[in-house]
Design a protein around this motif. Structure first.
Motif, PDB file in Angstrom:
ATOM      1  N   VAL A  12       0.842  -1.201   0.000  1.00 30.66           N
ATOM      2  CA  VAL A  12       0.000   0.000   0.000  1.00 30.66           C
ATOM      3  C   VAL A  12       0.878   1.251   0.000  1.00 30.66           C
ATOM      4  O   VAL A  12       0.614   2.219  -0.724  1.00 30.66           O
ATOM      5  CB  VAL A  12      -0.956  -0.008   1.206  1.00 30.66           C
ATOM      6  CG1 VAL A  12      -1.692   1.312   1.325  1.00 30.66           C
ATOM      7  CG2 VAL A  12      -1.943  -1.167   1.084  1.00 30.66           C
ATOM      8  N   LEU A  13       1.932   1.250   0.818  1.00 32.02           N
ATOM      9  CA  LEU A  13       2.842   2.394   0.870  1.00 32.02           C
ATOM     10  C   LEU A  13       3.504   2.642  -0.484  1.00 32.02           C
ATOM     11  O   LEU A  13       3.549   3.783  -0.977  1.00 32.02           O
ATOM     12  CB  LEU A  13       3.905   2.154   1.944  1.00 32.02           C
ATOM     13  CG  LEU A  13       4.949   3.246   2.170  1.00 32.02           C
ATOM     14  CD1 LEU A  13       5.377   3.259   3.643  1.00 32.02           C
ATOM     15  CD2 LEU A  13       6.197   3.036   1.308  1.00 32.02           C
ATOM     16  N   HIS A 225      -2.421  -0.692   8.659  1.00 33.71           N
ATOM     17  CA  HIS A 225      -2.872   0.238   7.622  1.00 33.71           C
ATOM     18  C   HIS A 225      -2.472   1.683   7.951  1.00 33.71           C
ATOM     19  O   HIS A 225      -2.724   2.185   9.047  1.00 33.71           O
ATOM     20  CB  HIS A 225      -4.392   0.170   7.479  1.00 33.71           C
ATOM     21  CG  HIS A 225      -4.925   1.059   6.399  1.00 33.71           C
ATOM     22  ND1 HIS A 225      -4.749   0.804   5.056  1.00 33.71           N
ATOM     23  CD2 HIS A 225      -5.630   2.227   6.461  1.00 33.71           C
ATOM     24  CE1 HIS A 225      -5.321   1.757   4.349  1.00 33.71           C
ATOM     25  NE2 HIS A 225      -5.855   2.631   5.174  1.00 33.71           N
ATOM     26  N   GLY A 226      -1.821   2.326   7.009  1.00 33.51           N
ATOM     27  CA  GLY A 226      -1.467   3.731   7.149  1.00 33.51           C
ATOM     28  C   GLY A 226      -0.194   3.996   7.938  1.00 33.51           C
ATOM     29  O   GLY A 226       0.216   5.163   8.057  1.00 33.51           O
ATOM     30  N   LEU A 227       0.436   2.955   8.474  1.00 33.99           N
ATOM     31  CA  LEU A 227       1.660   3.171   9.243  1.00 33.99           C
ATOM     32  C   LEU A 227       2.859   3.346   8.319  1.00 33.99           C
ATOM     33  O   LEU A 227       2.934   2.741   7.251  1.00 33.99           O
ATOM     34  CB  LEU A 227       1.924   1.987  10.184  1.00 33.99           C
ATOM     35  CG  LEU A 227       0.935   1.771  11.328  1.00 33.99           C
ATOM     36  CD1 LEU A 227       1.369   0.560  12.152  1.00 33.99           C
ATOM     37  CD2 LEU A 227       0.838   3.003  12.210  1.00 33.99           C
ATOM     38  N   ALA A 228       3.810   4.166   8.740  1.00 33.38           N
ATOM     39  CA  ALA A 228       5.063   4.295   8.007  1.00 33.38           C
ATOM     40  C   ALA A 228       5.838   2.990   8.107  1.00 33.38           C
ATOM     41  O   ALA A 228       5.683   2.230   9.079  1.00 33.38           O
ATOM     42  CB  ALA A 228       5.890   5.446   8.577  1.00 33.38           C
ATOM     43  N   ALA A 229       6.681   2.722   7.109  1.00 35.51           N
ATOM     44  CA  ALA A 229       7.426   1.459   7.076  1.00 35.51           C
ATOM     45  C   ALA A 229       8.225   1.248   8.351  1.00 35.51           C
ATOM     46  O   ALA A 229       8.325   0.123   8.852  1.00 35.51           O
ATOM     47  CB  ALA A 229       8.346   1.437   5.853  1.00 35.51           C
ATOM     48  N   ARG A 231       7.515   1.856  11.325  1.00 34.21           N
ATOM     49  CA  ARG A 231       6.709   1.505  12.502  1.00 34.21           C
ATOM     50  C   ARG A 231       6.065   0.122  12.391  1.00 34.21           C
ATOM     51  O   ARG A 231       5.466  -0.359  13.355  1.00 34.21           O
ATOM     52  CB  ARG A 231       5.616   2.547  12.714  1.00 34.21           C
ATOM     53  CG  ARG A 231       6.115   3.943  13.084  1.00 34.21           C
ATOM     54  CD  ARG A 231       4.947   4.906  13.242  1.00 34.21           C
ATOM     55  NE  ARG A 231       3.986   4.420  14.236  1.00 34.21           N
ATOM     56  CZ  ARG A 231       2.762   4.923  14.382  1.00 34.21           C
ATOM     57  NH1 ARG A 231       2.347   5.890  13.575  1.00 34.21           N
ATOM     58  NH2 ARG A 231       1.941   4.449  15.310  1.00 34.21           N
ATOM     59  N   LEU A 232       6.196  -0.518  11.244  1.00 29.79           N
ATOM     60  CA  LEU A 232       5.487  -1.771  11.027  1.00 29.79           C
ATOM     61  C   LEU A 232       6.013  -2.899  11.907  1.00 29.79           C
ATOM     62  O   LEU A 232       5.235  -3.718  12.415  1.00 29.79           O
ATOM     63  CB  LEU A 232       5.570  -2.173   9.551  1.00 29.79           C
ATOM     64  CG  LEU A 232       4.740  -1.321   8.589  1.00 29.79           C
ATOM     65  CD1 LEU A 232       5.038  -1.718   7.156  1.00 29.79           C
ATOM     66  CD2 LEU A 232       3.253  -1.478   8.890  1.00 29.79           C
ATOM     67  N   LYS A 233       7.319  -2.969  12.102  1.00 24.66           N
ATOM     68  CA  LYS A 233       7.875  -4.045  12.931  1.00 24.66           C
ATOM     69  C   LYS A 233       7.376  -3.941  14.360  1.00 24.66           C
ATOM     70  O   LYS A 233       6.991  -4.942  14.977  1.00 24.66           O
ATOM     71  CB  LYS A 233       9.400  -3.999  12.890  1.00 24.66           C
ATOM     72  CG  LYS A 233      10.012  -4.374  11.548  1.00 24.66           C
ATOM     73  CD  LYS A 233      11.526  -4.354  11.648  1.00 24.66           C
ATOM     74  CE  LYS A 233      12.176  -4.687  10.325  1.00 24.66           C
ATOM     75  NZ  LYS A 233      13.665  -4.670  10.411  1.00 24.66           N
ATOM     76  N   ALA A 234       7.388  -2.738  14.907  1.00 23.76           N
ATOM     77  CA  ALA A 234       6.935  -2.540  16.282  1.00 23.76           C
ATOM     78  C   ALA A 234       5.447  -2.852  16.417  1.00 23.76           C
ATOM     79  O   ALA A 234       5.005  -3.438  17.416  1.00 23.76           O
ATOM     80  CB  ALA A 234       7.221  -1.113  16.740  1.00 23.76           C
ATOM     81  N   GLU A 235       4.661  -2.481  15.408  1.00 18.83           N
ATOM     82  CA  GLU A 235       3.229  -2.754  15.446  1.00 18.83           C
ATOM     83  C   GLU A 235       2.976  -4.252  15.401  1.00 18.83           C
ATOM     84  O   GLU A 235       2.116  -4.770  16.123  1.00 18.83           O
ATOM     85  CB  GLU A 235       2.536  -2.079  14.268  1.00 18.83           C
ATOM     86  CG  GLU A 235       1.055  -2.406  14.140  1.00 18.83           C
ATOM     87  CD  GLU A 235       0.263  -2.092  15.394  1.00 18.83           C
ATOM     88  OE1 GLU A 235      -0.599  -2.904  15.758  1.00 18.83           O
ATOM     89  OE2 GLU A 235       0.527  -1.039  16.020  1.00 18.83           O
TER      90      GLU A 235
END
Length: 290
Positions: A12-13, A225-229, A231-235
């Motif tokens: 998506v990004l 959804h909508g997170l910057a790349a 921040r994805l690992k932490a999420e």
């Protein structure tokens, strides 16, 4: 390892940042990253990105340009990641001991870097005319979030399956996109032992596992959804209930989450929720403790 939800978020990004833009150069920094040579990598220079797709854990940048329609496919493997940069650093990247593996530069000055941590280099980039030319894509099973992947299709996949359900869920040729972490989460949601033989599932258990599969992955996609790349690992980590949480209390029943270690990975589970209170033996013994 990035799995379906994180790769979908990256898709998506990239779709938002790349479609309609022109590739200036693709610069491999690590020798191991490029897996194809025909067409040559410079064939994509001057091409416009027309779409960004996902095949399981593969990202697919579809382009059209002087060399015709080409696909730049990326598999992040266990320790790879993507970092969007606007603008990209000036000057060519330098090969060395750092994590940078490949840089894709757009004519506007922005672009993205692929990085890979650790010493085991498995990150892979393919430039092909057809995604099916990549063996890892050609062997993929159905996408578990596809609209046409219903309970009957899932049950048909498991019919006659002789492996334990944990291994079956991780097999990309059976179901695309599920890895070690989300298979643990799916089995916990389904209240099922990771060592249960897939062929022993009752129709009710198969339905419950299908529901857990779809729900777990959809919820993870929604969280990403909508997170910057960056921040994805932490999420991903914060959203996991059992995977990577050995010794912590189960968020459902409070029992202690346990682990089974393998030579190159491990699984986590809750005895109360998944195995009738019995701890699983070390996988090397391949049995339940009596």
């Amino acid at each position: 390892m990035p799995e379906l939800p994180e790769v979908e978020a990256l898709r998506v990004l990239l779709d938002a940042h790349l479609v309609g833009k022109e590739i200036a150069r693709v610069l491999p920094v690590a020798i191991s990253v490029l897996k194809t040579y025909d067409p040559p990598l410079d064939a994509v220079e001057g091409a416009e990105v027309t779409a960004v797709a996902r095949h399981g854990k593969f990202l697919d940048l579809t382009t059209t340009g002087p060399a015709g329609g080409l696909h730049l496919l990326i598999h992040l493997a266990r320790a790879g990641w993507l970092r969007w940069q606007d603008p990209l650093p000036s000057g060519p990247p330098r090969p060395g001991k750092g994590p940078l593996a490949l840089r894709t530069a757009l004519t506007g000055g922005d672009g993205f870097d692929l990085t890979e941590a650790g010493t085991t280099k498995r990150l892979a980039v393919h430039l092909v005319r057809d995604p099916q030319d990549v063996p890892g894509v050609a062997r993929l099973g159905p996408d578990p979030l596809a609209d046409d992947f219903g309970p009957d299709a899932f049950a048909a996949l498991l019919a006659g399956e002789r492996r334990r359900i944990k291994g079956a869920l991780r097999d990309q040729s059976l179901i695309a996109g599920v890895g070690n972490a989300y298979s643990d989460e799916i089995l916990h949601a389904a209240k099922m032992s990771p060592f249960k033989p897939a062929r022993n599932l009752t129709p009710e258990e198969t339905t419950a596992l299908y529901t857990a599969l779809r729900t777990t992955l959809r919820e993870a996609v929604e969280r990403s959804h909508g997170l910057a790349a960056g921040r994805l690992k932490a999420e991903k980590k914060s959203g996991l209930r059992v995977h990577g949480r050995t010794g912590e209390p189960c968020p459902v029943c409070g029992d202690t989450i346990r682990e089974v270690s393998f030579s190159d990975s491990s699984l986590q589970y809750c005895p109360t929720c998944q195995t009738g209170g019995r701890p699983l033996a070390d996988r090397r013994l391949s049995k339940l403790l009596k």
